[in-house]
Design an enzyme around this catalytic site. Structure first.
Site, PDB file in Angstrom:
ATOM      1  N   ARG A  85      48.157  91.423  81.037  1.00 17.78           N
ATOM      2  CA  ARG A  85      48.169  89.961  80.869  1.00 17.78           C
ATOM      3  C   ARG A  85      48.030  89.242  82.217  1.00 17.78           C
ATOM      4  O   ARG A  85      47.335  88.233  82.318  1.00 17.78           O
ATOM      5  CB  ARG A  85      49.467  89.533  80.176  1.00 17.78           C
ATOM      6  CG  ARG A  85      49.492  88.049  79.906  1.00 17.78           C
ATOM      7  CD  ARG A  85      50.526  87.639  78.888  1.00 17.78           C
ATOM      8  NE  ARG A  85      50.160  86.368  78.317  1.00 17.78           N
ATOM      9  CZ  ARG A  85      50.960  85.300  78.305  1.00 17.78           C
ATOM     10  NH1 ARG A  85      52.164  85.380  78.811  1.00 17.78           N
ATOM     11  NH2 ARG A  85      50.540  84.170  77.776  1.00 17.78           N
TER      12      ARG A  85
ATOM     13  N   ASN B 262      52.604  79.646  82.505  1.00 20.20           N
ATOM     14  CA  ASN B 262      52.955  80.907  83.166  1.00 20.20           C
ATOM     15  C   ASN B 262      54.451  81.110  83.357  1.00 20.20           C
ATOM     16  O   ASN B 262      54.923  82.246  83.440  1.00 20.20           O
ATOM     17  CB  ASN B 262      52.267  80.993  84.541  1.00 20.20           C
ATOM     18  CG  ASN B 262      50.783  81.310  84.424  1.00 20.20           C
ATOM     19  OD1 ASN B 262      50.307  81.721  83.367  1.00 20.20           O
ATOM     20  ND2 ASN B 262      50.052  81.103  85.501  1.00 20.20           N
TER      21      ASN B 262
ATOM     22  N   HIS C 199      46.449  92.358  72.465  1.00 16.96           N
ATOM     23  CA  HIS C 199      47.727  92.061  71.800  1.00 16.96           C
ATOM     24  C   HIS C 199      48.203  93.210  70.909  1.00 16.96           C
ATOM     25  O   HIS C 199      49.179  93.063  70.185  1.00 16.96           O
ATOM     26  CB  HIS C 199      47.621  90.759  70.996  1.00 16.96           C
ATOM     27  CG  HIS C 199      47.509  89.540  71.877  1.00 16.96           C
ATOM     28  ND1 HIS C 199      47.356  88.270  71.376  1.00 16.96           N
ATOM     29  CD2 HIS C 199      47.541  89.410  73.234  1.00 16.96           C
ATOM     30  CE1 HIS C 199      47.293  87.398  72.391  1.00 16.96           C
ATOM     31  NE2 HIS C 199      47.396  88.074  73.522  1.00 16.96           N
TER      32      HIS C 199
END
Ligand code: HEM
Length: 333
Positions: free
Chosen positions: A64, A96, A195
């Site tokens: 990620r 973030n 994912h």
């Protein structure tokens, strides 16, 4: 209004040219460190092996981190920079904040590289190679990583919010963010397959579990019981925003195609995931979801190809005014 065919041809030519420029940056080659740091890849691999062995979640953190680096100013290590009194980085941008981890792993790899070949391997390359190794170490595909990136002396707090897609953003808006980076709908659906590992926080899946989860999963009993447990981990109100759930509850630590199977059964954890299959606007995306659910090899091949494209989003400024940072958190003084 009549559109002249020559004009259309020029536009198509320009678009093709732009995407080719982006897809293969001439600064990047497979043997960039061959003479200056021949063990670079082996060092990254060894540290990633330790990290993933100690906790497989670390693979997801690094994958990620690489995505968030590349979507803001290109893959230039900008995401790794710490804030200082005079410098605002990307880590504390709302998207973030609390969502990116794994910086300590990159620090460890970089320290090892600095003692073997000081000032040679950029942090942007470290992160790109580490993301490939992360994928491989939890069962995903291998691909060769073109290297030769330079680290930026800038970062953009604002572009984090503009460029990084959000779990509750509409499908078309997310597609637009990929197209903006010269990535196609196919790239978007394949890269979303990341994912298949990792976790999301309640704040990012609350709208989904109290929204259309029940409808998309068609009241199937396994999904019902999963939904119940998701709701208890993530209450509708109250301060549980950071409670985590696996995005692929079937095999959260294995890079496989089970994420796409979950989308077929309507059990995607994020709204943005489920939309790939269930949105009325997702004719092309739903076909791709079915394809990758049925054919894991096709998924692995496309994922590898799309990851190389993601990694090739470079920041042209870094070739004029970039550097190889000594410490990934700070610019060299
Ligand atoms: C398609 C648009 C995308 C959206 C809307 C999206 C959104 C999200 C969100 C909301 C989370 C949970 C973060 C949290 O709650 O802390 C997440 C996690 C994650 N994303 Fe994405 N993402 C997208 C694409 C990607 C891509 C392209 C990659 C990599 C190639 C990626 C890799 C990951 C990984 C590995 C995690 C798990 C991180 C962990 O375990 O901490 N995502 N994403």
């Amino acid at each position: 209004m009549k559109i002249r065919p020559t004009l259309v041809l020029i536009c198509v030519h320009l678009l093709l040219h732009l995407s080719i420029l982006h897809a293969s940056d001439p600064h990047l080659t497979l043997d960039y460190y061959k003479s200056t740091c021949p063990n670079a890849e082996a060092i990254v691999r060894k540290e990633m092996e330790c990290a993933v062995l100690s906790d497989p979640r670390n693979a997801a953190l690094i994958l990620r981190l690489h995505f968030h680096d590349c979507f803001v100013q290109g893959c230039d290590g900008s995401v790794l920079l710490d804030d200082t009194v005079t410098f605002q980085g990307e880590k504390n941008a709302p998207t973030n904040l609390d969502a990116l981890k794994g910086f300590d792993i990159i620090d460890r790899i970089k320290n090892k590289l600095e003692s073997e070949c000081p000032g040679t391997v950029s942090c942007a390359d470290v992160l790109t190679i580490a993301a490939r190794d992360a994928t491989l170490l939890v069962g995903g595909p291998y691909w060769d990583v073109p290297v030769g990136r330079k680290d930026s002396k800038t970062a953009s707090f604002a572009l984090v919010e503009t460029n990084i897609p959000d779990a509750n953003e509409g499908l078309l808006s997310i597609i637009a963010k990929f197209i903006y980076q010269d990535l196609s709908v196919t790239d978007m659906v394949a890269l979303s397959g990341a994912h298949t590992i990792g976790m999301a926080r309640c704040t990012n899946y609350r709208a989904r579990v109290y929204g259309d989860y029940e409808i998309t999963s068609d009241n199937n009993p396994i999904a019902e019981s999963n939904l119940k447990s998701l709701k208890s981990t993530c209450p509708a109100t109250g301060g549980s925003d950071n409670n985590e759930a696996a995005m692929d509850y079937v095999s959260p630590n294995i890079f496989d195609n089970s994420y796409y199977h979950l989308l077929l059964s309507g059990e995607g954890l994020l709204n943005s995931d489920q939309e790939l299959y269930s949105s009325d606007l997702g004719i092309e995306t739903s076909k791709l979801v079915k394809k990758y659910a049925l054919d894991p090899i096709a998924f692995f091949e496309q994922f590898s190809e799309s990851m190389v494209k993601l990694g090739n989003i470079t920041n042209p400024e870094t070739y004029v005014d970039g550097e190889v940072r000594k410490n990934c958190r700070f610019m060299n003084t």
